[in-house]
Motif scaffolding. Structure first.
Motif, mmCIF file in Angstrom:
data_model
loop_
_atom_site.group_PDB
_atom_site.id
_atom_site.type_symbol
_atom_site.label_atom_id
_atom_site.label_comp_id
_atom_site.label_asym_id
_atom_site.label_seq_id
_atom_site.Cartn_x
_atom_site.Cartn_y
_atom_site.Cartn_z
ATOM 1 N N SER A 53 0.837 -1.197 0.000
ATOM 2 C CA SER A 53 0.000 0.000 0.000
ATOM 3 C C SER A 53 0.871 1.246 0.000
ATOM 4 C CB SER A 53 -0.934 0.005 1.219
ATOM 5 O OG SER A 53 -0.171 -0.043 2.413
ATOM 6 N N GLY A 54 0.284 2.336 -0.474
ATOM 7 C CA GLY A 54 1.004 3.606 -0.540
ATOM 8 C C GLY A 54 0.052 4.693 -0.982
ATOM 9 N N GLU A 55 0.537 5.590 -1.826
ATOM 10 C CA GLU A 55 -0.293 6.693 -2.285
ATOM 11 C C GLU A 55 0.077 7.072 -3.708
ATOM 12 O OE1 GLU A 55 2.245 10.417 -0.393
ATOM 13 O OE2 GLU A 55 0.477 9.679 0.669
ATOM 14 N N ILE A 56 -0.856 7.766 -4.352
ATOM 15 C CA ILE A 56 -0.672 8.210 -5.728
ATOM 16 C C ILE A 56 0.137 9.512 -5.732
ATOM 17 C CG2 ILE A 56 -1.854 9.039 -7.800
ATOM 18 C CD1 ILE A 56 -2.138 6.058 -7.388
ATOM 19 N N GLU A 225 1.835 8.000 -10.640
ATOM 20 C CA GLU A 225 2.531 6.818 -10.132
ATOM 21 C C GLU A 225 1.978 6.439 -8.766
ATOM 22 O OE1 GLU A 225 6.998 7.578 -11.964
ATOM 23 O OE2 GLU A 225 6.520 8.304 -9.951
ATOM 24 N N ALA A 226 2.129 5.177 -8.446
ATOM 25 C CA ALA A 226 1.795 4.690 -7.106
ATOM 26 C C ALA A 226 3.103 4.393 -6.382
ATOM 27 C CB ALA A 226 0.932 3.439 -7.175
ATOM 28 N N THR A 286 4.359 2.912 -12.290
ATOM 29 C CA THR A 286 3.851 3.934 -13.205
ATOM 30 C C THR A 286 2.563 3.436 -13.848
ATOM 31 O OG1 THR A 286 6.088 4.742 -13.666
ATOM 32 C CG2 THR A 286 4.356 5.329 -15.244
ATOM 33 N N LEU A 287 1.504 4.230 -13.730
ATOM 34 C CA LEU A 287 0.206 3.843 -14.280
ATOM 35 C C LEU A 287 0.184 4.064 -15.784
ATOM 36 C CD1 LEU A 287 -2.220 5.342 -11.603
ATOM 37 C CD2 LEU A 287 -1.106 3.117 -11.651
ATOM 38 N N HIS A 288 -0.406 3.109 -16.494
ATOM 39 C CA HIS A 288 -0.535 3.222 -17.950
ATOM 40 C C HIS A 288 -1.835 3.892 -18.365
ATOM 41 C CE1 HIS A 288 2.280 -0.538 -18.205
ATOM 42 N NE2 HIS A 288 2.921 0.560 -17.841
ATOM 43 N N GLU A 289 -2.696 4.151 -17.395
ATOM 44 C CA GLU A 289 -4.002 4.750 -17.674
ATOM 45 C C GLU A 289 -4.171 5.991 -16.804
ATOM 46 O OE1 GLU A 289 -5.746 0.220 -18.120
ATOM 47 O OE2 GLU A 289 -5.944 1.389 -16.282
ATOM 48 N N THR A 301 -3.325 0.747 -3.483
ATOM 49 C CA THR A 301 -2.715 -0.558 -3.245
ATOM 50 C C THR A 301 -2.261 -1.133 -4.576
ATOM 51 O OG1 THR A 301 -4.141 -0.974 -1.338
ATOM 52 C CG2 THR A 301 -3.054 -2.874 -2.334
ATOM 53 N N ALA A 302 -1.029 -1.605 -4.618
ATOM 54 C CA ALA A 302 -0.460 -2.176 -5.841
ATOM 55 C C ALA A 302 -0.231 -3.671 -5.660
ATOM 56 C CB ALA A 302 0.847 -1.486 -6.207
ATOM 57 N N ASP A 303 -0.696 -4.459 -6.625
ATOM 58 C CA ASP A 303 -0.435 -5.898 -6.669
ATOM 59 C C ASP A 303 0.539 -6.155 -7.807
ATOM 60 O OD1 ASP A 303 -2.175 -6.368 -4.594
ATOM 61 O OD2 ASP A 303 -3.895 -6.717 -5.900
#
Length: 453
Positions: A53-56, A225-226, A286-289, A301-303
């Motif tokens: 878990s983290g933040e954007i 990014e997360a 890094t988010l692609h969307e 949260t990143a999986d």
């Protein structure tokens, strides 16, 4: 009593006798056996997941600090406003910096005038030296007079060199004062959104000291990014480029796809803790969307998918146990000569009503299954519960298979149908470490924990 009635009574007595004998036989047969639940091994597509878990955060952001001391006299932006590189943001009172610049300009002018005077004096001294040299050649004046004229020229030349250096110094100071004057006007260093505005018009800004005043923050919200914190036991399996799914609390019904772009090499330091206590590492996905509404600091949260094995022999997590296996005393000793034992991971395979402990080689960990690389094969029946049974079960114990409770049975049927359709749901909440996977199984929807001790 009629013959027919006697026949009916005899038949009932015989049936009761058979029932009693059957129950007794069953009890003798089950005496000493352990009730267990089992599962037939088969192949599944397994995915190892590391969750954190983290933040954007925006991929690019700039904190704009004060580079000049003074009161803010103009503020042209508000929080959330879009700006373009070079746009005017705010101005700090320019009086002090402007006065310093004007004073330095006067110093430059004075130094330049001194230089011009020395140049004229040097020209005069050289002409005088030429006249004296002609008279000395005709023996009309002494050599002492000639020497004094030469010394005068050299002295004026040295004074002129020093004056030129003072002019360069004054001009450098003027450039510095003009730069300080330019710093009272703050412009946007990049295009983006003002995500944070820390000052108001009329407040005092400081540029000196260890912490200059943070005026505002500009971020490019086009690429987000997360930033998540990954435990030390999992970060060793995370690599740049691995795919990841990110969920944001503000958008619970949407999953955003991305990939790992950065893996920290040093633990995150927490205030009040020493580096030895810090055990989490920063991982950036890094988010692609694009987010529906981009906001800095949203909880996420990143999986991260750290491994994938299609068609792996899948072993239920709770089936893996640890048992002490005897080992030979010496290589040259007889095989039946044993000394102590060695803890070995394995499973209990049911063969002809008897549980046999079989050592296995375990690979990646999915949500509810381990990958088995050796020891058992698809079609083997392994003990999968209950926890109490697995905790006390030994090699060679007789077992009898029981049907799981209704809810558990229905759940397993649903899982079987989902697996047959080609999607076994692996990797939703998996862990890329065996201990974490067992903890997940204990706390998750499977009531049977993993008795590995």
């Amino acid at each position: 009593m009629t013959r027919r009635r006697k026949a009916w009574i005899g038949a009932v007595v015989l049936a009761l006798l058979v029932a009693v004998l059957g129950v007794g036989f069953a009890k003798r047969r089950n005496a000493g056996s352990v009730e267990v639940e089992t599962e037939v091994l088969r192949k599944r597509d397994l995915v190892a997941i590391v969750s954190a878990s983290g933040e954007i955060q925006p991929q690019r952001s700039v904190d704009v600090h004060a580079n000049s001391n003074g009161r803010i006299v103009r503020l042209a932006v508000r929080e959330g406003q879009a700006v373009t590189r070079g746009d005017f943001l705010l101005q700090i009172d320019p009086v002090t910096a402007q006065s310093a610049s004007e004073a330095q300009s006067a110093v430059v002018r004075a130094a330049e005038r001194d230089t011009e005077a020395l140049r004229a004096e040097l020209e005069q001294s050289r002409r005088e030296l030429g006249r004296v040299r002609e008279l000395a050649d005709k023996d009309l004046i002494s050599q002492e007079e000639l020497q004094r004229s030469q010394t005068t020229v050299e002295r004026v030349q040295a004074q002129l060199s020093a004056a030129l250096a003072r002019v360069d110094q004054a001009r450098a100071g003027l450039r510095g004062s003009r730069y300080e004057l330019s710093q009272v006007t703050v412009s946007a260093p990049m295009s983006g959104i003002v995500t944070r505005l820390n000052v108001e018009e009329g407040e005092f800004a400081f540029s000196t000291g260890l912490s200059p005043t943070l005026l505002l923050t500009i971020a490019d919200l086009a690429v987000m990014e997360a930033e998540v914190k990954v435990d030390e036991t999992d970060v060793v399996n995370v690599k740049v480029g691995q795919p990841a799914d990110v969920t944001v609390d503000a958008f619970p019904d949407t999953t955003f796809h991305g990939s790992v772009s950065e893996v920290g090499t040093s633990p995150i330091l927490v205030e009040g803790k020493t580096p030895e206590d810090a055990r989490d590492f920063k991982v950036v996905v890094t988010l692609h969307e694009a987010l529906p509404v981009a906001r800095e600091g949203l909880s996420a949260t990143a999986d991260v998918e750290t491994a994938r094995t299609p068609g792996a022999v899948a072993l239920p997590i709770q089936s893996l146990v640890v048992r002490e296996v005897p080992r030979p005393k010496l290589r040259e000793a007889p095989p039946d000569t044993l000394e102590g034992g060695e803890e070995t991971e394995g499973v209990f395979v049911v063969r002809a009503g008897v549980a046999r402990f079989v050592a296995v080689d375990v690979g990646i960990t999915g949500d509810r299954f381990f990958q088995v690389r050796g020891g058992v094969a698809p079609g083997d029946t392994v003990v999968s519960g209950s926890y109490e049974a697995l905790r006390d079960l030994d090699d060679g114990d007789r077992v009898r298979i029981t049907t799981p409770p209704g809810d558990e049975r229905d759940r397993r049927r649903r899982e079987g149908r989902a697996s047959q359709s080609g999607d076994d749901g692996e990797g939703a909440d998996g862990r890329d470490s065996r201990d974490d996977a067992q903890g997940s199984a204990t706390a998750g929807d499977d009531p049977e924990a993993n008795p590995r001790a």
